[in-house]
Design a protein around this motif. Structure first.
Motif, PDB file in Angstrom:
ATOM      1  N   VAL A 134     145.650 -17.231  53.255  1.00 22.30           N
ATOM      2  CA  VAL A 134     145.296 -18.137  52.160  1.00 22.30           C
ATOM      3  C   VAL A 134     146.567 -18.707  51.539  1.00 22.30           C
ATOM      4  O   VAL A 134     147.457 -17.949  51.112  1.00 22.30           O
ATOM      5  CB  VAL A 134     144.510 -17.385  51.061  1.00 22.30           C
ATOM      6  N   GLU A 135     146.673 -20.024  51.470  1.00 26.07           N
ATOM      7  CA  GLU A 135     147.784 -20.634  50.741  1.00 26.07           C
ATOM      8  C   GLU A 135     147.415 -20.694  49.262  1.00 26.07           C
ATOM      9  O   GLU A 135     146.366 -21.226  48.898  1.00 26.07           O
ATOM     10  CB  GLU A 135     148.067 -22.044  51.287  1.00 26.07           C
ATOM     11  N   LEU A 136     148.275 -20.144  48.410  1.00 23.16           N
ATOM     12  CA  LEU A 136     147.982 -20.085  46.967  1.00 23.16           C
ATOM     13  C   LEU A 136     148.467 -21.384  46.326  1.00 23.16           C
ATOM     14  O   LEU A 136     149.532 -21.440  45.716  1.00 23.16           O
ATOM     15  CB  LEU A 136     148.664 -18.861  46.341  1.00 23.16           C
ATOM     16  N   LYS A 137     147.666 -22.431  46.495  1.00 25.32           N
ATOM     17  CA  LYS A 137     148.111 -23.771  46.100  1.00 25.32           C
ATOM     18  C   LYS A 137     148.123 -23.981  44.600  1.00 25.32           C
ATOM     19  O   LYS A 137     148.773 -24.893  44.116  1.00 25.32           O
ATOM     20  CB  LYS A 137     147.179 -24.821  46.718  1.00 25.32           C
ATOM     21  N   ASP A 138     147.376 -23.170  43.861  1.00 21.19           N
ATOM     22  CA  ASP A 138     147.277 -23.411  42.417  1.00 21.19           C
ATOM     23  C   ASP A 138     148.314 -22.622  41.629  1.00 21.19           C
ATOM     24  O   ASP A 138     148.266 -22.568  40.409  1.00 21.19           O
ATOM     25  CB  ASP A 138     145.866 -23.073  41.923  1.00 21.19           C
ATOM     26  N   ARG A 139     149.275 -22.029  42.341  1.00 24.72           N
ATOM     27  CA  ARG A 139     150.302 -21.267  41.627  1.00 24.72           C
ATOM     28  C   ARG A 139     151.642 -21.993  41.665  1.00 24.72           C
ATOM     29  O   ARG A 139     151.983 -22.648  42.637  1.00 24.72           O
ATOM     30  CB  ARG A 139     150.440 -19.865  42.222  1.00 24.72           C
ATOM     31  N   ALA A 140     152.369 -21.860  40.560  1.00 26.32           N
ATOM     32  CA  ALA A 140     153.730 -22.389  40.485  1.00 26.32           C
ATOM     33  C   ALA A 140     154.703 -21.246  40.787  1.00 26.32           C
ATOM     34  O   ALA A 140     154.312 -20.071  40.800  1.00 26.32           O
ATOM     35  CB  ALA A 140     153.998 -22.953  39.092  1.00 26.32           C
ATOM     36  N   LEU A 141     155.968 -21.608  41.055  1.00 23.03           N
ATOM     37  CA  LEU A 141     157.001 -20.599  41.296  1.00 23.03           C
ATOM     38  C   LEU A 141     158.251 -21.005  40.515  1.00 23.03           C
ATOM     39  O   LEU A 141     158.751 -22.131  40.683  1.00 23.03           O
ATOM     40  CB  LEU A 141     157.302 -20.493  42.789  1.00 23.03           C
ATOM     41  N   LEU A 142     158.710 -20.101  39.663  1.00 18.49           N
ATOM     42  CA  LEU A 142     159.910 -20.362  38.869  1.00 18.49           C
ATOM     43  C   LEU A 142     160.962 -19.326  39.219  1.00 18.49           C
ATOM     44  O   LEU A 142     160.664 -18.132  39.255  1.00 18.49           O
ATOM     45  CB  LEU A 142     159.595 -20.255  37.370  1.00 18.49           C
ATOM     46  N   ALA A 143     162.185 -19.790  39.479  1.00 18.55           N
ATOM     47  CA  ALA A 143     163.290 -18.857  39.711  1.00 18.55           C
ATOM     48  C   ALA A 143     164.173 -18.886  38.470  1.00 18.55           C
ATOM     49  O   ALA A 143     164.548 -19.962  37.997  1.00 18.55           O
ATOM     50  CB  ALA A 143     164.079 -19.266  40.944  1.00 18.55           C
TER      51      ALA A 143
END
Lengths: 376, 119
Positions: free
Chosen positions: A142-151
């Motif tokens: 499953v691609e988690l398309k509704d999540r953002a990623l912050l570094a």
């Protein structure tokens, strides 16, 4: 083609970011501070990067199988000992080709009931297709398309971020922590792509702006663009897939054999069993013809990806090629990496890189120009 | 002051012309990290590459807007290339050229024409 937008797209524009197309997304390449100051800010204070364009993939068991079954399937594609990786631990891993090349480099986390992958934006679709065709019948991908990623990266990253999330302060390098918070479900790893201490936070898209605003309100932390992300990772000797590594560069040529778990190496209990193992084993025994090395130009003129490396100041032979090059704001000079014939590396020969007017003398250098400050 | 399609500005002082890059160009380039300047006495034809600007992004050339001889270079840029970003019009100039044909200046773009180009 219409560009994709991360949940922070409007936020970046309000911050005055200059937006560019990157891997199908409209992304911030720099903020008003400018690339050099952004780079220095990250190394001396803290920077936050929107890396929501990267792929976040969850792999679940199906048909009554368990996490241990998925681990076996993934070990057939990745040269790591995922079985003995602890839960809520992260690892750097390579998807290898039959020829020992690199389809992608990924961060993999073992959760209690699923496997979590973070993959390069430009390779997301290819990775998904590859996973589907190899193990798709046996697990749910499953691609988690509704999540953002912050570094969040830098010497002050832990102190600042833990003012919002106190429980993450004590995490160690490559620990993962999943939690429910006022920003919804978060999955946080202590990792990054700058050589600095810090975190990568997977966060629901709808709370990513709120979280970012809260972070910025704490001071000493700024959003940082893709240009500085590139100079930071280059200065820290970290490879960029598509520049420094790809399907045509072997794991050993790229100097990434360290990422192959000991258990999967020759003579160990889980030896091989991943694509390209036989080829890599041969390269281990016989040596490689070229090696990815750090390159330090003498003087101040930068060298760039694609530039040819020669063994003489004039004429001579082509002995290598630069894969990434630019200006290292922390070392205050040009830095680069590239493939150089192994003979020249062993001899530590004087090398010369093509330049506009004349060839530029360069020295072979450690790939990492600044050292790491991970919290081990 | 006049302008070129390559986003350079040219300032006339008698038969000597000072050349730099526009604010627009300096913003597009990003932070400048190195400037490779010509030497005094070098001769150039119109359209020749005279200098190279290396920014955090890439390298780009300064192209001779008119033929002539370099009479002065901005030595300050060697140690402080950031002047090109901080003050492209005044302190960030690149070189001065003594024109073979000062009339070439008249062929360059006016401020109004240049503003139209970048808008």
């Amino acid at each position: 083609m219409d560009l994709n937008r991360t949940p922070l797209n409007e936020f970046h524009k309000l911050q005055g970011a200059k937006m560019v197309p990157f891997a199908g997304f409209e992304m911030p390449v720099q903020y008003p501070m400018g690339t050099i100051k952004e780079h220095i800010h990250t190394r001396t204070k803290a920077g936050v990067f929107d890396v929501s364009h990267m792929g976040q993939i969850a792999i679940y068991p199906k048909g009554g199988e368990s996490i241990n079954d998925i681990v076996k399937y993934l070990e057939s594609l990745l040269p790591i000992d995922l079985e003995n990786l602890g839960f809520e631990k992260q690892k750097y891993a390579l998807l290898t080709t039959e020829n020992g090349g690199i389809i992608d480099d990924v961060m993999i986390t073992k959760k209690k009931d699923y496997i979590f992958l973070i993959v390069n934006a430009a390779n997301k679709q290819e990775d998904l297709d590859y996973l589907h065709s190899n193990i798709g019948s046996k697990c749910e991908i499953v691609e988690l398309k509704d999540r953002a990623l912050l570094a969040i990266q830098g010497p002050q990253a832990a102190e600042i971020t833990s003012r919002i999330l106190p429980e993450i302060y004590e995490m160690r390098f490559l620990d993962v922590m999943e939690m429910e918070s006022e920003f919804g479900n978060l999955s946080i790893s202590r990792s990054g792509y700058t050589g600095e201490d810090g975190y990568e936070i997977s966060i629901p898209g709808e709370t990513a702006v709120d979280f970012s605003e809260r972070l910025l309100s704490l001071g000493n932390i700024q959003f940082i663009g893709l240009a500085a992300r590139d100079t930071l990772r280059l200065e820290a000797g970290l490879c960029l897939h598509g520049n420094d590594i790809d399907k045509s560069t072997s794991v050993i040529e790229a100097g990434l054999w360290w990422s192959v778990s000991k258990a999967r190496r020759p003579g160990n209990d889980k030896e091989g069993g991943f694509p390209g193992y036989d080829y890599l084993k041969t390269q281990l025994r016989d040596g490689v013809e070229r090696m990815l090395v750090g390159l330090k130009p003498r003087g101040r003129l930068p060298i760039r990806g694609g530039n040819i490396i020669y063994d003489h100041e004039t004429d001579g032979h082509e002995v290598g090629r630069v894969t990434s090059g630019g200006y290292g704001a922390t070392v205050q000079g040009p830095v680069a990496m590239g493939y150089v014939n192994a003979d020249e590396v062993r001899k530590n020969s004087a090398l010369y890189c093509e330049g506009r007017r004349s060839r530029i003398p360069i020295d072979i250098h450690l790939r990492n120009f600044v050292g790491n400050r991970f919290k081990r | 002051m006049k302008y070129t399609e390559d986003h350079e500005w040219v300032r006339k002082e008698g038969d000597t012309f000072t050349i730099g890059i526009t604010e627009y160009a300096s913003e597009e380039l990003g932070d400048v990290v190195y400037v490779d300047l010509p030497e005094e006495g070098d001769d150039f034809s119109t359209g020749d590459d005279v200098a190279v600007i290396e920014s955090v992004k890439a390298a780009s050339e300064i192209i001779a807007p008119m033929a002539g001889t370099i009479v002065e270079i901005n030595e300050e840029l060697v140690d402080n290339p950031a002047l090109v970003n901080e003050d492209p019009i005044e302190k960030g100039w690149f070189f001065k050229i003594e024109a073979d044909d000062p009339g070439e200046y008249d062929n360059l773009m006016s401020e109004k024409e240049y503003q139209e180009l970048i808008s």
